[in-house]
Motif scaffolding. Structure first.
Motif, PDB file in Angstrom:
ATOM      1  N   PRO A 184      15.814  18.564   2.439  1.00  0.00           N
ATOM      2  CA  PRO A 184      16.851  17.637   1.849  1.00  0.00           C
ATOM      3  C   PRO A 184      17.618  18.084   0.787  1.00  0.00           C
ATOM      4  CG  PRO A 184      14.568  17.161   1.199  1.00  0.00           C
ATOM      5  CD  PRO A 184      14.396  18.231   2.430  1.00  0.00           C
ATOM      6  N   ASP A 185      17.187  19.484   0.288  1.00  0.00           N
ATOM      7  CA  ASP A 185      17.963  20.057  -1.005  1.00  0.00           C
ATOM      8  C   ASP A 185      19.048  21.133  -0.389  1.00  0.00           C
ATOM      9  OD1 ASP A 185      16.117  21.997   0.068  1.00  0.00           O
ATOM     10  OD2 ASP A 185      15.268  22.579  -1.905  1.00  0.00           O
ATOM     11  N   ASN A 186      19.349  20.930   0.881  1.00  0.00           N
ATOM     12  CA  ASN A 186      20.074  21.899   1.497  1.00  0.00           C
ATOM     13  C   ASN A 186      19.834  23.383   1.395  1.00  0.00           C
ATOM     14  OD1 ASN A 186      21.613  19.765   1.981  1.00  0.00           O
ATOM     15  ND2 ASN A 186      23.093  19.758   0.141  1.00  0.00           N
ATOM     16  N   ARG A 187      18.370  23.603   1.110  1.00  0.00           N
ATOM     17  CA  ARG A 187      18.042  25.057   1.275  1.00  0.00           C
ATOM     18  C   ARG A 187      17.006  25.119   2.271  1.00  0.00           C
ATOM     19  NH1 ARG A 187      19.018  28.164  -3.231  1.00  0.00           N
ATOM     20  NH2 ARG A 187      17.077  29.453  -2.574  1.00  0.00           N
ATOM     21  N   ILE A 188      16.774  26.340   2.832  1.00  0.00           N
ATOM     22  CA  ILE A 188      16.039  26.560   3.949  1.00  0.00           C
ATOM     23  C   ILE A 188      14.355  26.265   3.508  1.00  0.00           C
ATOM     24  CG2 ILE A 188      14.557  28.547   5.506  1.00  0.00           C
ATOM     25  CD1 ILE A 188      17.462  27.737   6.245  1.00  0.00           C
ATOM     26  N   ASP A 189      13.818  25.468   4.182  1.00  0.00           N
ATOM     27  CA  ASP A 189      12.606  25.137   3.895  1.00  0.00           C
ATOM     28  C   ASP A 189      11.538  26.019   4.717  1.00  0.00           C
ATOM     29  OD1 ASP A 189       9.860  23.934   3.659  1.00  0.00           O
ATOM     30  OD2 ASP A 189      10.406  22.254   4.988  1.00  0.00           O
ATOM     31  N   ASP A 190      11.108  27.182   3.749  1.00  0.00           N
ATOM     32  CA  ASP A 190      10.144  28.151   4.195  1.00  0.00           C
ATOM     33  C   ASP A 190       8.806  27.707   4.935  1.00  0.00           C
ATOM     34  OD1 ASP A 190      12.012  30.047   3.429  1.00  0.00           O
ATOM     35  OD2 ASP A 190      11.104  30.313   1.355  1.00  0.00           O
ATOM     36  N   SER A 191       8.323  26.632   4.528  1.00  0.00           N
ATOM     37  CA  SER A 191       7.034  26.132   4.724  1.00  0.00           C
ATOM     38  C   SER A 191       7.365  25.823   6.554  1.00  0.00           C
ATOM     39  CB  SER A 191       6.670  24.785   4.137  1.00  0.00           C
ATOM     40  OG  SER A 191       7.473  23.784   4.161  1.00  0.00           O
ATOM     41  N   ALA A 192       8.547  25.512   6.814  1.00  0.00           N
ATOM     42  CA  ALA A 192       8.692  25.058   8.344  1.00  0.00           C
ATOM     43  C   ALA A 192       9.179  26.215   9.266  1.00  0.00           C
ATOM     44  CB  ALA A 192       9.858  23.868   8.239  1.00  0.00           C
ATOM     45  N   THR A 193       9.236  27.301   8.500  1.00  0.00           N
ATOM     46  CA  THR A 193       9.811  28.461   9.666  1.00  0.00           C
ATOM     47  C   THR A 193       8.761  29.113  10.518  1.00  0.00           C
ATOM     48  OG1 THR A 193      11.035  29.520   7.530  1.00  0.00           O
ATOM     49  CG2 THR A 193      10.533  31.042   9.420  1.00  0.00           C
ATOM     50  N   ARG A 194       8.916  29.278  11.802  1.00  0.00           N
ATOM     51  CA  ARG A 194       8.127  29.728  12.757  1.00  0.00           C
ATOM     52  C   ARG A 194       8.863  30.913  13.290  1.00  0.00           C
ATOM     53  NH1 ARG A 194       7.936  25.834  17.812  1.00  0.00           N
ATOM     54  NH2 ARG A 194       9.772  24.647  17.308  1.00  0.00           N
ATOM     55  N   TYR A 195       7.908  31.514  14.318  1.00  0.00           N
ATOM     56  CA  TYR A 195       8.567  32.908  14.767  1.00  0.00           C
ATOM     57  C   TYR A 195       8.283  32.813  16.280  1.00  0.00           C
ATOM     58  CZ  TYR A 195       8.949  34.273   9.824  1.00  0.00           C
ATOM     59  OH  TYR A 195       9.003  34.225   8.669  1.00  0.00           O
ATOM     60  N   VAL A 196       9.194  33.543  17.309  1.00  0.00           N
ATOM     61  CA  VAL A 196       8.821  33.706  18.417  1.00  0.00           C
ATOM     62  C   VAL A 196       9.170  35.000  18.958  1.00  0.00           C
ATOM     63  CG1 VAL A 196       9.044  31.153  19.100  1.00  0.00           C
ATOM     64  CG2 VAL A 196      11.024  32.485  18.929  1.00  0.00           C
ATOM     65  N   LEU A 197       8.910  35.497  19.995  1.00  0.00           N
ATOM     66  CA  LEU A 197       9.215  36.813  20.487  1.00  0.00           C
ATOM     67  C   LEU A 197       9.807  37.037  21.905  1.00  0.00           C
ATOM     68  CD1 LEU A 197       5.934  39.066  19.386  1.00  0.00           C
ATOM     69  CD2 LEU A 197       8.345  39.135  18.316  1.00  0.00           C
ATOM     70  N   PRO A 198      11.178  36.576  21.917  1.00  0.00           N
ATOM     71  CA  PRO A 198      11.811  36.695  23.252  1.00  0.00           C
ATOM     72  C   PRO A 198      12.034  38.199  23.695  1.00  0.00           C
ATOM     73  CG  PRO A 198      13.619  36.365  21.582  1.00  0.00           C
ATOM     74  CD  PRO A 198      11.959  36.038  20.831  1.00  0.00           C
ATOM     75  N   GLY A 199      12.125  38.261  24.922  1.00  0.00           N
ATOM     76  CA  GLY A 199      12.374  39.592  25.308  1.00  0.00           C
ATOM     77  C   GLY A 199      11.127  40.093  26.201  1.00  0.00           C
ATOM     78  N   ASP A 200      10.988  41.417  26.525  1.00  0.00           N
ATOM     79  CA  ASP A 200       9.918  42.056  27.202  1.00  0.00           C
ATOM     80  C   ASP A 200       9.789  43.517  26.815  1.00  0.00           C
ATOM     81  OD1 ASP A 200       7.719  42.695  28.853  1.00  0.00           O
ATOM     82  OD2 ASP A 200       8.644  41.678  30.569  1.00  0.00           O
ATOM     83  N   GLU A 201       8.614  44.047  26.226  1.00  0.00           N
ATOM     84  CA  GLU A 201       8.428  45.188  25.836  1.00  0.00           C
ATOM     85  C   GLU A 201       8.571  46.218  27.062  1.00  0.00           C
ATOM     86  OE1 GLU A 201       5.978  47.654  22.335  1.00  0.00           O
ATOM     87  OE2 GLU A 201       5.258  45.945  22.981  1.00  0.00           O
ATOM     88  N   ALA A 202       8.100  45.652  28.229  1.00  0.00           N
ATOM     89  CA  ALA A 202       8.147  46.615  29.442  1.00  0.00           C
ATOM     90  C   ALA A 202       9.627  47.102  29.565  1.00  0.00           C
ATOM     91  CB  ALA A 202       7.578  45.710  30.332  1.00  0.00           C
ATOM     92  N   ASN A 203      10.480  46.468  29.130  1.00  0.00           N
ATOM     93  CA  ASN A 203      11.999  47.037  29.183  1.00  0.00           C
ATOM     94  C   ASN A 203      12.193  48.095  28.424  1.00  0.00           C
ATOM     95  OD1 ASN A 203      12.466  45.023  31.501  1.00  0.00           O
ATOM     96  ND2 ASN A 203      13.093  43.530  29.707  1.00  0.00           N
ATOM     97  N   ALA A 204      11.384  48.750  27.464  1.00  0.00           N
ATOM     98  CA  ALA A 204      11.725  49.696  26.735  1.00  0.00           C
ATOM     99  C   ALA A 204      11.675  51.179  27.468  1.00  0.00           C
ATOM    100  CB  ALA A 204      10.779  49.687  25.570  1.00  0.00           C
ATOM    101  N   THR A 205      12.300  52.016  26.756  1.00  0.00           N
ATOM    102  CA  THR A 205      12.630  53.234  27.522  1.00  0.00           C
ATOM    103  C   THR A 205      11.326  54.012  27.629  1.00  0.00           C
ATOM    104  OG1 THR A 205      13.734  55.395  27.352  1.00  0.00           O
ATOM    105  CG2 THR A 205      12.589  54.475  25.094  1.00  0.00           C
ATOM    106  N   THR A 206      11.234  54.719  28.539  1.00  0.00           N
ATOM    107  CA  THR A 206       9.790  55.562  28.766  1.00  0.00           C
ATOM    108  C   THR A 206      10.346  57.022  28.485  1.00  0.00           C
ATOM    109  OG1 THR A 206      10.675  56.277  31.133  1.00  0.00           O
ATOM    110  CG2 THR A 206       9.058  54.131  30.824  1.00  0.00           C
ATOM    111  N   ASP A 207      11.622  57.375  27.798  1.00  0.00           N
ATOM    112  CA  ASP A 207      11.977  58.885  27.406  1.00  0.00           C
ATOM    113  C   ASP A 207      11.516  58.764  25.859  1.00  0.00           C
ATOM    114  OD1 ASP A 207      12.974  61.036  27.049  1.00  0.00           O
ATOM    115  OD2 ASP A 207      15.060  60.479  27.204  1.00  0.00           O
TER     116      ASP A 207
END
Length: 446
Positions: free
Chosen positions: A186-209
Motif C-alpha cells: 500500500p506504500d507503493n513499494r515492493i513488499d519484500d515479505s511477499a516475494t517468491r521465486y521460481v525456476l523456469p527453463g531446464d538445465e538439461a538444455n545447457a551446453t555439453t561443451d
C-alpha cells in the motif's frame, strides 16, 4: 490445462507456498468470483501485472496517490540475494534502493574474468570459447577466488554465482533462470515479505561443451583485462543503473582482491548507455573501444544493445549483458561474442503467464511498448496464456509508442475490453499508463 512452473516450484522453498492476492482478488479470492471480482460490492476487480522493466521501487516514486500500486504483481529475473551480498553492494553504493540485475552484472564480469584466465589471453576472440564452459560441468564454485583455485589446479570450474544456477546453452545464455514474483504494498513499494521465486527453463538444455583445454597454470599477460560497462545512468532505464553499476564494481573489487586476471589487476571503465532515443550508447561504445576494452558489460535495454552489438562484436570485443531479455539475441549473428546472464523472454513469459493463470484470470489485456523487449515479451506471454487454455479472443495485445504524448487511447481500449487482468510491459512511462488505468477504475488503486 498445464500445471505451470508456479505450482511445480512449491518444493523450491517455503516461500513458494505463499498465495499472493493482487489488488484484493485472485485465483483464491474468498468471494469466489474468479478473475478478481469483488463479491461484496459487485464491482469487478482488475488485476494488474508488471514485468522487469517496471517492477521496482522507482515506479512507486513516480506515483503519489496512496495505494496507487497496491497489490500490483509482476515478474523479473531475480535471485534471492544473500544478506552478505546486499551489504557488500551497499558498501559500494550506500543509497541503493533496488537490487535489480546486480547479481547478473556481477556474474557477467566474473565469468568473463574466468574465461580470460582459462584462455591465457585477454583477446575475446580466444576467450569466447571458454565462457559457456565456465558455467557447466567441472567442479562447483561460487566466487572468483574459489573458481580460480580450480583453474590453477588444472580443473574446470562450474560457476554458480549470485544470479543463481547459470548453466549456459550453446547460445551463451541461461538454460534455467531464477525469476522473482514480487508485489507492491500500500506504500507503493515492493513488499519484500511477499516475494517468491521460481525456476523456469531446464538445465538439461545447457551446453555439453566445456570448452578447449585451458592455458597452463600461471600464464600471465603483459596487459590488463579491460572491462567496460555500458549501463543506464540516464534514460528510461536509469533506475536500473545503480544496482548494475554497484554489481560491476563489486565484481572487479573481488577479482582484484583474489589476484586479478593473468597476473594483472582488472581495469573497469564505466560509460552511460542512455536509451534508444539518444546517441549516447554509440558514443560510449566508441569511447570504450578506443580505450581498449576487451569486454563490454551491457546494455540493459535490448533495444540499445541491438544498436551497438554489431559495432562491439565486429571489433572482436565481447558483449555481455546482465539484463537483455529479447529472444532476438538467441540466434543473432554475433561472431560468438555476445552473452547474457539475464534469461531470454521465453523463460520470464512462462513465469508471468503461469502467475496470471494461477490468479484465476480468464481474460487478459496486454499493454506493451514498441521495442524488441516489449513486443517479444508480449508475444511470448500471449502464447503461454493460450497454451494454458485461454482462447485467442480472451487476450488483447496493444503495442504503444513509449514516446507518445499520452496513452489515453490505449487505456480506453482496455476499458472497452474489460479484462480480468492487465499486463503492463514497459519502462518509466508505465507510471503514466497506470495513472490512466487508475483514473478509469481499472488500475491497482481502489
Amino acid at each position: 490445462m498445464r500445471t505451470g512452473i508456479l505450482a511445480r516450484s512449491a518444493a523450491i522453498s517455503a516461500a513458494a507456498l505463499l498465495v499472493l492476492t493482487a489488488c484484493g482478488g485472485g485465483g483464491d479470492d474468498e468471494g469466489g468470483t474468479g478473475g478478481g471480482g469483488d463479491a461484496a460490492s459487485g464491482e469487478k476487480q482488475v488485476n494488474v501485472y508488471g514485468s522487469d522493466g517496471n517492477m521496482g521501487n522507482a515506479l512507486g516514486e513516480r506515483l503519489s496517490g496512496e495505494g496507487a500500486l497496491a497489490g500490483m504483481k509482476g515478474t523479473l529475473p531475480l535471485t534471492e540475494l544473500s544478506g552478505d551480498f546486499r551489504d557488500r553492494l551497499l558498501e559500494v553504493t550506500p543509497d541503493l534502493v533496488d537490487y535489480n540485475y546486480a547479481g547478473e552484472t556481477y556474474d557477467a564480469i566474473v565469468i568473463t574474468a574466468l574465461a580470460a584466465q582459462m584462455a591465457g589471453t585477454n583477446d575475446a576472440n580466444v576467450f569466447k570459447a571458454f565462457v559457456n564452459g565456465v558455467t557447466v560441468g567441472g567442479d562447483k564454485c561460487e566466487d572468483f577466488a574459489s573458481c580460480l583455485e580450480i583453474v590453477n589446479g588444472g580443473g574446470n570450474p562450474d560457476y554458480d554465482g549470485q544470479s543463481g544456477p547459470l548453466s549456459f546453452t550453446d547460445a551463451g545464455e541461461p538454460a534455467q533462470a531464477s525469476i522473482g514474483i514480487q508485489q507492491f504494498g500500500p506504500d507503493n513499494r515492493i513488499d519484500d515479505s511477499a516475494t517468491r521465486y521460481v525456476l523456469p527453463g531446464d538445465e538439461a538444455n545447457a551446453t555439453t561443451d566445456e570448452g578447449p583445454a585451458p592455458a597452463p597454470a600461471g600464464t600471465t599477460s603483459p596487459e590488463p583485462l579491460i572491462i567496460g560497462t555500458l549501463l543506464p545512468e540516464t534514460g528510461n532505464l536509469a533506475f536500473l543503473g545503480p544496482p548494475e553499476i554497484a554489481g560491476a564494481q563489486l565484481a572487479v573489487n573481488d577479482i582484484n582482491a583474489a589476484g586479478g586476471v593473468l597476473g594483472q589487476q582488472v581495469q573497469l571503465i564505466q560509460r552511460d548507455s542512455g536509451d534508444t532515443t539518444t546517441d549516447i550508447a554509440t558514443q560510449s561504445v566508441d569511447a570504450l573501444l578506443q580505450a581498449g576494452a576487451n569486454a563490454i558489460i551491457g546494455a540493459a535495454s535490448s533495444g540499445v544493445s541491438l544498436t551497438v552489438i554489431d559495432t562491439i562484436t565486429g571489433a572482436g570485443v565481447a558483449q555481455f549483458s546482465p539484463a537483455n531479455t529479447s529472444d532476438q539475441f538467441t540466434t543473432y549473428n554475433d561472431n560468438g561474442l555476445y552473452f547474457r546472464t539475464a534469461p531470454p523472454d521465453v523463460l520470464q513469459a512462462e513465469a508471468l503467464a503461469d502467475l496470471i493463470i494461477e490468479d484465476g484470470n480468464n481474460t487478459v489485456g496486454i499493454l506493451a511498448l514498441n521495442d524488441p523487449y516489449g513486443t517479444g515479451l508480449a508475444e511470448n506471454v500471449a502464447n503461454n496464456l493460450q497454451s494454458a487454455g485461454l482462447a485467442e479472443g480472451d487476450i488483447q495485445s496493444i503495442i504503444y509508442d513509449p514516446q507518445a504524448a499520452n496513452f489515453d487511447s490505449e487505456v480506453q481500449q482496455m476499458v472497452d475490453f474489460n479484462p480480468d487482468a492487465i499486463v503492463v510491459i514497459g519502462f518509466d512511462e508505465s507510471s503514466r499508463i497506470i495513472e490512466g488505468l487508475n483514473s478509469n477504475g481499472i488500475g491497482p488503486q481502489r
